[in-house]
Design a protein around this motif. Structure first.
Motif, PDB file in Angstrom:
ATOM      1  N   GLN A   1      65.773  29.737  27.126  1.00 58.59           N
ATOM      2  CA  GLN A   1      64.814  30.696  26.471  1.00 58.59           C
ATOM      3  C   GLN A   1      65.338  31.529  25.415  1.00 58.59           C
ATOM      4  OE1 GLN A   1      63.765  32.927  30.102  1.00 58.59           O
ATOM      5  NE2 GLN A   1      61.805  33.806  29.033  1.00 58.59           N
ATOM      6  N   LEU A   2      66.722  31.929  25.696  1.00 59.73           N
ATOM      7  CA  LEU A   2      67.698  32.901  24.557  1.00 59.73           C
ATOM      8  C   LEU A   2      68.089  31.983  23.631  1.00 59.73           C
ATOM      9  CD1 LEU A   2      68.948  35.316  27.334  1.00 59.73           C
ATOM     10  CD2 LEU A   2      66.966  35.719  25.708  1.00 59.73           C
ATOM     11  N   LYS A   3      67.999  30.746  23.566  1.00 64.11           N
ATOM     12  CA  LYS A   3      68.715  29.668  22.509  1.00 64.11           C
ATOM     13  C   LYS A   3      70.005  29.940  22.481  1.00 64.11           C
ATOM     14  CE  LYS A   3      64.679  29.529  19.553  1.00 64.11           C
ATOM     15  NZ  LYS A   3      63.788  31.027  19.931  1.00 64.11           N
ATOM     16  N   MET A   4      70.854  30.152  23.731  1.00 66.28           N
ATOM     17  CA  MET A   4      72.136  30.328  23.848  1.00 66.28           C
ATOM     18  C   MET A   4      72.715  28.937  24.264  1.00 66.28           C
ATOM     19  SD  MET A   4      72.133  34.307  25.434  1.00 66.28           S
ATOM     20  CE  MET A   4      73.824  34.347  25.434  1.00 66.28           C
ATOM     21  N   ASP A   5      74.064  28.689  23.901  1.00 61.13           N
ATOM     22  CA  ASP A   5      74.647  27.327  24.143  1.00 61.13           C
ATOM     23  C   ASP A   5      75.221  27.527  25.707  1.00 61.13           C
ATOM     24  OD1 ASP A   5      75.794  24.746  22.786  1.00 61.13           O
ATOM     25  OD2 ASP A   5      77.393  25.789  24.064  1.00 61.13           O
ATOM     26  N   GLU A   6      75.451  26.723  26.232  1.00 62.88           N
ATOM     27  CA  GLU A   6      75.709  26.654  27.788  1.00 62.88           C
ATOM     28  C   GLU A   6      77.355  27.193  27.649  1.00 62.88           C
ATOM     29  OE1 GLU A   6      75.476  23.548  30.920  1.00 62.88           O
ATOM     30  OE2 GLU A   6      73.532  23.637  29.960  1.00 62.88           O
TER      31      GLU A   6
END
Lengths: 263, 405
Positions: free
Chosen positions: A133-138
């Motif tokens: 949702q936040l376009k963040m990498d794992e």
């Protein structure tokens, strides 16, 4: 007006170690569900102190007034009890915690918030969904909390926690400070992605810049520990154009006078 | 109560010699045992006048009142061709004879002498040239069920040129008073790589005095990680002799104390050969009225040109009654040193970090659990055993769940 989440009544705050230093000098503020309130003001006006006090920081002491959260007087509550009940503070300067991964913090915080064990699998599903949702990498979640993070990463880490904990009230303390335009947009988009009709937001900022991305319903101006103006988004536009000085002059105030009065 | 006279008899030369013959030990070992017994009775108990013993008071400890008793020892691990991991007396006799007592001399002190005289079921790990143990060798010393006895763990590690091995030394005991006096010798040949994990799971009334000393040849590498959670008193001396050019070592230790636990770490990074590198990091987190003591020496000898050494001791006080003392020492005898750093800190947890975690809904205890686990991470994160980090984190959380914070 929607159901109030936060009601601050006649709040006066001083520094715990230095009770002679009064920072917040009588603030009334009500934030309802689904509302975005921007709290603006010049440097040193007491914005961050107000935010930290609402969150329960032991660095400050409440000399008078009340903080009501979801109808309950939480003035004497510990920070952790407030948080478990749905109050979230996004720090202006998030503290690095070497050795503790974001994952470990998020899971512990989520379990505390829900008051029950969150199975690893369920947790991971929620984490992946929020990261997406936040376009963040794992890989971000495997890093140590705020340790070696850039300014933008620190703020995004705060928003990630916000997204996982789904608070009733989010206080965003100078979430825009220290960010370039791209980082600011990313963080603001994150906040917008997480907005719900149930959550109230108190957005604390020095500059009007972030309000181009997160549209406030109400704007308040804090000067020397008091809210001196409240209005809609147009108030922020006005400050963008003219700065704080016209407001101070109109009120017959100057920083020097206020400081003299405090002494 | 044990009969003091009968017990003290067990430490005499005649009884030690008789026990050695009874165990069928070879002549050289019988002689070494007899010498060690003489040294045990001749040498005085260490006193606080000695700098490494300054903060650990042994008054009232009567070594000869604890009857020596073998612990249950298991050795798991498959040796590569020509190698060995098992009972010292059952391994290659020439390796044992050549190396036993060659790094830690029998007559160095009363405890070491007592160990040399009394050890039973010692362990030998022998890595032949160019070979590697594929899995860690796990040595478990279990003294559960013993009360008011003394156990004498003894481990000899011989890694020949380019040999590689990881050894886990796990120690356990019950709740009864116990004395443990251990000696671990490591001989690392040229370019050998040895990792040693000391996993202390002693019971609450165990007093442990252990010496670990390693001798490193050219380009050899030694990594020691020590985890101290159990025990009443733990005094651990870890010394590395970096003799060969380019030898490297890392010593890391963590201790988590509560109640009246007392941890005492002594380290020595002895740079003898040129271009040697060493690092020491000792961390303790102390709850209740527990106490940690650290005495560390970094020595850079005249021939140790281009040495690179770092020494750090960090102590986290989790309660107002906890206490830590730190005594780092540098002895530098050559001007040609790349780096020789040391630092020591003692203090409470970072209040900002604590508030940060509490603002996420964690109560003070939960926040401290996370902070301590994080504090230990620099040591735990590099442990040579899969899954151990998680296990340790669970033990840290469990101990802090009831600790006096």
């Amino acid at each position: 007006m929607s159901e109030p989440i936060l009601e601050v009544r006649g709040l006066q705050v001083s520094i715990a170690d230095k009770p002679e230093i009064h920072i917040v000098k009588g603030v009334d503020l009500t934030v309802g569900r689904g509302e975005v309130h921007a709290l603006m003001g010049p440097n040193g006006s007491g914005k961050s102190t107000l935010a930290s006090t609402i969150a329960g920081s032991p660095s400050y002491s409440v000399d008078a007034g009340q903080i009501l959260f979801k109808g309950e007087d939480v003035t004497e509550w510990s920070a952790d009890k407030r948080a478990r009940n749905g109050l979230f503070l996004s720090f202006q300067y998030p503290t690095p915690i070497p050795g503790v991964t974001m994952v470990n913090l998020l899971r512990a915080a989520l379990q505390a918030r829900r008051g029950q064990e969150v199975p690893a699998r369920e947790f991971l599903v929620e984490l992946r969904s929020t990261l997406g949702q936040l376009k963040m990498d794992e890989s971000f979640a495997r890093r140590y909390v705020n340790d070696g993070f850039s300014g933008g990463e620190k703020k995004r880490a705060e928003i990630l926690q916000l997204g996982m904990l789904k608070p009733d009230l989010a206080i965003l303390d100078e979430t825009d400070s220290g960010l370039d335009v791209d980082a600011l947009r990313t963080v603001a988009e994150g906040v917008n992605a997480l907005r719900t009709a149930e959550m109230g937001i108190l957005l604390i900022t020095h500059y009007e810049r972030i309000l181009n991305y997160i549209q406030p319903d109400f704007v308040h101006v804090l000067v020397n520990g008091r809210i001196v103006r409240s209005g809609d988004a147009s108030l922020a536009k006005q400050i963008e154009t003219t700065g704080y000085d016209p407001i101070l002059q109109e009120l017959g105030l100057s920083r020097e006078k206020e400081e003299a009065a405090a002494r | 109560m044990t009969d003091r006279t009968a017990t003290a008899e067990r430490y005499t030369e005649s009884q030690v010699a008789a026990a050695s013959i009874e165990r069928g030990e070879p002549q050289w070992l019988q002689e070494a045992r007899a010498e060690a017994a003489r040294a045990t009775s001749a040498l005085p108990m260490p006193t606080a006048a000695l700098r490494p013993w300054r903060y650990t008071d042994l008054q009232g400890l009567d070594l000869e009142a604890f009857p020596p008793h073998p612990a249950a020892i298991t050795v798991e691990g498959t040796a590569p061709a020509g190698g060995f991991a098992g009972r010292l007396t059952g391994g290659p006799a020439e390796v044992a004879r050549e190396h036993l007592g060659s790094v830690v001399a029998t007559t160095e002190g009363k405890f070491i002498a007592a160990n040399a005289a009394q050890w039973e079921d010692g362990v030998l790990v022998h890595v032949p040239r160019g070979q590697a143990f594929e899995q860690p060798v796990v040595v478990t010393i279990d003294a559960a069920g013993l009360a008011s006895a003394a156990v004498y763990p003894r481990v000899l590690v011989v890694a020949e040129e380019q040999g590689e091995v990881t050894i886990v030394l796990r120690t356990r005991s019950g709740a009864d008073p116990l004395l443990a006096i251990g000696v671990v010798e490591v001989i690392a040949g040229q370019a050998a790589r040895v990792k040693l994990l000391l996993d202390d799971q002693w019971g609450e009334a165990t007093r442990d005095f252990t010496w670990v000393r390693a001798r490193l040849a050219k380009d050899a590498d030694l990594q020691v990680a020590s985890v101290a959670i159990g025990g009443q008193l733990l005094k651990q001396t870890v010394e590395v002799l970096l003799e060969g050019e380019g030898a490297t070592s890392v010593i890391r230790a963590v201790a988590l104390g509560n109640a009246d636990q007392h941890f005492d770490f002594v380290t020595l990074q002895d740079h003898i050969g040129p271009r040697t590198t060493s690092e020491v990091e000792v961390k303790s987190a102390l709850a209740g009225a527990s106490r940690s003591v650290y005495y560390g020496i970094t020595r850079v000898g005249e021939g140790a040109h281009g040495a690179n050494a770092d020494q750090a001791n960090k102590n986290l006080l989790l309660s107002g009654s906890a206490k830590a003392d730190s005594d780092p020492v540098l002895e530098i005898l050559t001007a040609d040193v790349i780096r020789c750093g040391h630092g020591a800190t003692v203090g409470p947890v970072d209040q900002e970090a604590l508030f940060y975690l509490q603002s996420r809904g964690l109560d003070r205890r939960q926040a401290l659990q996370l902070l301590v686990a994080g504090f230990f991470q620099s040591v735990v994160g590099e442990l040579p055993l899969e899954g151990f980090g998680e296990q340790l984190e669970e033990r840290v959380f469990a101990k802090l769940q009831t600790a006096d914070l």
